[in-house]
Motif scaffolding. Structure first.
Motif, PDB file in Angstrom:
ATOM      1  N   THR A 108      28.928  -3.626 -21.330  1.00 19.42           N
ATOM      2  CA  THR A 108      28.685  -2.534 -22.264  1.00 19.42           C
ATOM      3  C   THR A 108      27.190  -2.488 -22.542  1.00 19.42           C
ATOM      4  O   THR A 108      26.617  -3.444 -23.062  1.00 19.42           O
ATOM      5  CB  THR A 108      29.459  -2.764 -23.582  1.00 19.42           C
ATOM      6  OG1 THR A 108      30.846  -2.858 -23.283  1.00 19.42           O
ATOM      7  CG2 THR A 108      29.215  -1.626 -24.552  1.00 19.42           C
ATOM      8  N   TRP A 109      26.574  -1.395 -22.156  1.00 23.85           N
ATOM      9  CA  TRP A 109      25.131  -1.227 -22.324  1.00 23.85           C
ATOM     10  C   TRP A 109      24.846  -0.469 -23.601  1.00 23.85           C
ATOM     11  O   TRP A 109      25.601   0.404 -24.008  1.00 23.85           O
ATOM     12  CB  TRP A 109      24.551  -0.475 -21.123  1.00 23.85           C
ATOM     13  CG  TRP A 109      24.634  -1.284 -19.866  1.00 23.85           C
ATOM     14  CD1 TRP A 109      25.700  -1.348 -19.018  1.00 23.85           C
ATOM     15  CD2 TRP A 109      23.645  -2.145 -19.335  1.00 23.85           C
ATOM     16  NE1 TRP A 109      25.435  -2.213 -17.995  1.00 23.85           N
ATOM     17  CE2 TRP A 109      24.175  -2.718 -18.158  1.00 23.85           C
ATOM     18  CE3 TRP A 109      22.371  -2.514 -19.731  1.00 23.85           C
ATOM     19  CZ2 TRP A 109      23.461  -3.614 -17.383  1.00 23.85           C
ATOM     20  CZ3 TRP A 109      21.662  -3.413 -18.953  1.00 23.85           C
ATOM     21  CH2 TRP A 109      22.203  -3.950 -17.798  1.00 23.85           C
ATOM     22  N   THR A 110      23.748  -0.810 -24.227  1.00 28.46           N
ATOM     23  CA  THR A 110      23.286  -0.139 -25.433  1.00 28.46           C
ATOM     24  C   THR A 110      21.768  -0.014 -25.327  1.00 28.46           C
ATOM     25  O   THR A 110      21.160  -0.613 -24.440  1.00 28.46           O
ATOM     26  CB  THR A 110      23.704  -0.920 -26.697  1.00 28.46           C
ATOM     27  OG1 THR A 110      23.385  -0.159 -27.846  1.00 28.46           O
ATOM     28  CG2 THR A 110      23.043  -2.277 -26.772  1.00 28.46           C
ATOM     29  N   THR A 111      21.158   0.731 -26.188  1.00 29.55           N
ATOM     30  CA  THR A 111      19.706   0.853 -26.184  1.00 29.55           C
ATOM     31  C   THR A 111      19.114  -0.105 -27.206  1.00 29.55           C
ATOM     32  O   THR A 111      19.580  -0.175 -28.342  1.00 29.55           O
ATOM     33  CB  THR A 111      19.270   2.298 -26.508  1.00 29.55           C
ATOM     34  OG1 THR A 111      19.832   3.165 -25.519  1.00 29.55           O
ATOM     35  CG2 THR A 111      17.764   2.439 -26.491  1.00 29.55           C
ATOM     36  N   GLY A 112      18.126  -0.846 -26.778  1.00 29.12           N
ATOM     37  CA  GLY A 112      17.488  -1.802 -27.673  1.00 29.12           C
ATOM     38  C   GLY A 112      16.353  -2.516 -26.969  1.00 29.12           C
ATOM     39  O   GLY A 112      15.911  -2.107 -25.900  1.00 29.12           O
ATOM     40  N   GLN A 160      13.446  -0.328 -26.613  1.00 23.95           N
ATOM     41  CA  GLN A 160      14.162   0.922 -26.372  1.00 23.95           C
ATOM     42  C   GLN A 160      14.491   1.166 -24.899  1.00 23.95           C
ATOM     43  O   GLN A 160      14.161   2.199 -24.323  1.00 23.95           O
ATOM     44  CB  GLN A 160      13.386   2.112 -26.966  1.00 23.95           C
ATOM     45  CG  GLN A 160      13.201   2.026 -28.467  1.00 23.95           C
ATOM     46  CD  GLN A 160      14.546   1.899 -29.191  1.00 23.95           C
ATOM     47  OE1 GLN A 160      15.445   2.693 -28.990  1.00 23.95           O
ATOM     48  NE2 GLN A 160      14.682   0.872 -30.028  1.00 23.95           N
ATOM     49  N   PRO A 185      17.870   0.378 -21.891  1.00 22.43           N
ATOM     50  CA  PRO A 185      19.271  -0.039 -21.813  1.00 22.43           C
ATOM     51  C   PRO A 185      19.351  -1.562 -21.661  1.00 22.43           C
ATOM     52  O   PRO A 185      18.686  -2.140 -20.800  1.00 22.43           O
ATOM     53  CB  PRO A 185      19.779   0.658 -20.552  1.00 22.43           C
ATOM     54  CG  PRO A 185      18.835   1.791 -20.323  1.00 22.43           C
ATOM     55  CD  PRO A 185      17.515   1.308 -20.825  1.00 22.43           C
ATOM     56  N   VAL A 188      22.088  -5.182 -22.104  1.00 17.61           N
ATOM     57  CA  VAL A 188      23.458  -5.686 -22.153  1.00 17.61           C
ATOM     58  C   VAL A 188      23.438  -7.037 -22.844  1.00 17.61           C
ATOM     59  O   VAL A 188      22.472  -7.799 -22.719  1.00 17.61           O
ATOM     60  CB  VAL A 188      24.065  -5.778 -20.732  1.00 17.61           C
ATOM     61  CG1 VAL A 188      23.357  -6.809 -19.889  1.00 17.61           C
ATOM     62  CG2 VAL A 188      25.546  -6.027 -20.783  1.00 17.61           C
ATOM     63  N   TRP A 189      24.501  -7.346 -23.578  1.00 13.92           N
ATOM     64  CA  TRP A 189      24.620  -8.615 -24.274  1.00 13.92           C
ATOM     65  C   TRP A 189      24.947  -9.701 -23.265  1.00 13.92           C
ATOM     66  O   TRP A 189      25.891  -9.588 -22.488  1.00 13.92           O
ATOM     67  CB  TRP A 189      25.706  -8.519 -25.329  1.00 13.92           C
ATOM     68  CG  TRP A 189      25.919  -9.766 -26.124  1.00 13.92           C
ATOM     69  CD1 TRP A 189      25.089 -10.258 -27.089  1.00 13.92           C
ATOM     70  CD2 TRP A 189      27.025 -10.660 -26.059  1.00 13.92           C
ATOM     71  NE1 TRP A 189      25.618 -11.418 -27.624  1.00 13.92           N
ATOM     72  CE2 TRP A 189      26.810 -11.675 -27.000  1.00 13.92           C
ATOM     73  CE3 TRP A 189      28.181 -10.698 -25.288  1.00 13.92           C
ATOM     74  CZ2 TRP A 189      27.704 -12.718 -27.208  1.00 13.92           C
ATOM     75  CZ3 TRP A 189      29.067 -11.740 -25.490  1.00 13.92           C
ATOM     76  CH2 TRP A 189      28.816 -12.731 -26.438  1.00 13.92           C
ATOM     77  N   TYR A 201      20.063 -10.157 -25.548  1.00 11.67           N
ATOM     78  CA  TYR A 201      20.255  -8.907 -24.817  1.00 11.67           C
ATOM     79  C   TYR A 201      19.178  -8.812 -23.751  1.00 11.67           C
ATOM     80  O   TYR A 201      18.043  -9.243 -23.976  1.00 11.67           O
ATOM     81  CB  TYR A 201      20.128  -7.705 -25.754  1.00 11.67           C
ATOM     82  CG  TYR A 201      21.290  -7.543 -26.696  1.00 11.67           C
ATOM     83  CD1 TYR A 201      22.358  -6.724 -26.372  1.00 11.67           C
ATOM     84  CD2 TYR A 201      21.322  -8.222 -27.906  1.00 11.67           C
ATOM     85  CE1 TYR A 201      23.427  -6.574 -27.240  1.00 11.67           C
ATOM     86  CE2 TYR A 201      22.391  -8.081 -28.783  1.00 11.67           C
ATOM     87  CZ  TYR A 201      23.435  -7.255 -28.441  1.00 11.67           C
ATOM     88  OH  TYR A 201      24.502  -7.116 -29.294  1.00 11.67           O
TER      89      TYR A 201
END
Length: 64
Positions: A5-9, A19, A21, A23-24, A38
């Protein structure tokens, strides 16, 4: 294996880019403290290559 599950951070592994993409990868612990790790795709690939290199070296090591 479940999908990532990818998120922006911020990448917290090698490049530290904000900022992007990410992944944990899991929790890491240092000096009794714990934080979430991440990483961006580039850093995940670098880590993957380092792990495979370590495994190859381990497999070539003489038996004790």
């Amino acid at each position: 294996m479940r999908p990532r599950t990818w998120t922006t951070g911020r990448c917290r592994l090698y490049c530290l880019r904000p900022q992007v993409p990410v992944v944990w990868l899991g929790s890491v612990q240092t000096q009794g403290q714990q934080a979430e790790l991440y990483a961006c795709e580039d850093c995940v690939q670098t880590l993957n290559a380092l792990v495979w290199e370590a495994l190859r070296q381990r497999d070539r090591a003489p038996a004790r």
